[in-house]
Design an enzyme around this catalytic site. Structure first.
Site, PDB file in Angstrom:
ATOM      1  N   ARG A  58       0.811  -1.213   0.000  1.00 39.32           N
ATOM      2  CA  ARG A  58       0.000   0.000   0.000  1.00 39.32           C
ATOM      3  C   ARG A  58       0.845   1.264   0.000  1.00 39.32           C
ATOM      4  O   ARG A  58       0.368   2.329  -0.386  1.00 39.32           O
ATOM      5  CB  ARG A  58      -0.998  -0.033   1.156  1.00 39.32           C
ATOM      6  CG  ARG A  58      -2.068  -1.118   0.929  1.00 39.32           C
ATOM      7  CD  ARG A  58      -3.105  -1.157   2.018  1.00 39.32           C
ATOM      8  NE  ARG A  58      -2.559  -1.273   3.352  1.00 39.32           N
ATOM      9  CZ  ARG A  58      -2.438  -2.390   4.041  1.00 39.32           C
ATOM     10  NH1 ARG A  58      -2.832  -3.525   3.513  1.00 39.32           N
ATOM     11  NH2 ARG A  58      -1.937  -2.387   5.251  1.00 39.32           N
ATOM     12  N   GLU A  95       2.337  -5.933  13.024  1.00 40.03           N
ATOM     13  CA  GLU A  95       1.291  -5.957  14.041  1.00 40.03           C
ATOM     14  C   GLU A  95       0.847  -7.385  14.316  1.00 40.03           C
ATOM     15  O   GLU A  95       0.446  -7.719  15.418  1.00 40.03           O
ATOM     16  CB  GLU A  95       0.065  -5.143  13.595  1.00 40.03           C
ATOM     17  CG  GLU A  95       0.313  -3.665  13.429  1.00 40.03           C
ATOM     18  CD  GLU A  95       0.766  -3.279  12.028  1.00 40.03           C
ATOM     19  OE1 GLU A  95       0.197  -2.344  11.460  1.00 40.03           O
ATOM     20  OE2 GLU A  95       1.716  -3.914  11.497  1.00 40.03           O
TER      21      GLU A  95
END
Length: 170
Positions: A58, A95
């Site tokens: 992204r 994460e």
């Protein structure tokens, strides 16, 4: 423009308790996407920037159009094994796990001023690793620009001393 209106929040993805911020709803709206890139451009245009670097994937959809808008080049930072030339690599924590990033060893010349661009600043691991790769090549980081910052994950703390701009903060 309120960019939060164009970002879909998906609960419990990719795991229970996570509220995923989906930018595909922003990207598919041409005027909103352009406005987001134009807004980031305004936030960083006073910086001396030679190149923009963006981590896969992204970071490409933020960094590449931002590079075009600023009239500078773009350097992709990819997952390990995806670049065909000689690379420099580094491991990092996500994460939700671990991964490795790579950059072509000839993509940045010593002293070039680099802005990192990505869709999201969460824990800061991806960006800290990107900084490590860029500085190994002699690049000078002049800042980082994000569509979204998840301030409750304190990723900015890993980027202390770095000028960080974000369009939207959660």
């Amino acid at each position: 423009m309120n960019f939060k209106d164009y970002i879909r929040v998906i609960p419990d993805f990719p795991q229970p308790g996570i509220r995923f911020k989906d930018i595909t709803t922003l990207l598919k709206d041409g005027p909103a996407y352009r406005a987001a890139i134009d807004s980031l451009k305004e936030m960083v245009k006073e910086k001396e920037i030679d190149l923009i670097a963006g981590p896969e994937a992204r970071g490409f959809v933020v960094g590449a159009p931002l590079a075009i808008a600023l009239g500078v080049g773009f350097v992709p930072i990819r997952k390990s094994g995806k670049l065909p030339g000689n690379t420099v690599e580094a491991a990092y924590d996500l994460e939700y796990g671990k991964d490795r990033l790579a950059i072509h060893s000839d993509s940045i010349q010593p002293g070039q001023k680099i802005l990192i661009a990505d869709d999201l600043l969460a824990t800061g691991g991806t960006i800290a690793t990107s900084i490590d790769l860029i500085t190994k090549l002699g690049g000078e980081i002049v800042g980082a620009a994000f569509l979204i910052e998840l301030s409750y994950l304190s990723g900015r703390d890993k980027l202390s001393g770095l000028d960080v701009v974000s369009l939207v903060t959660y």
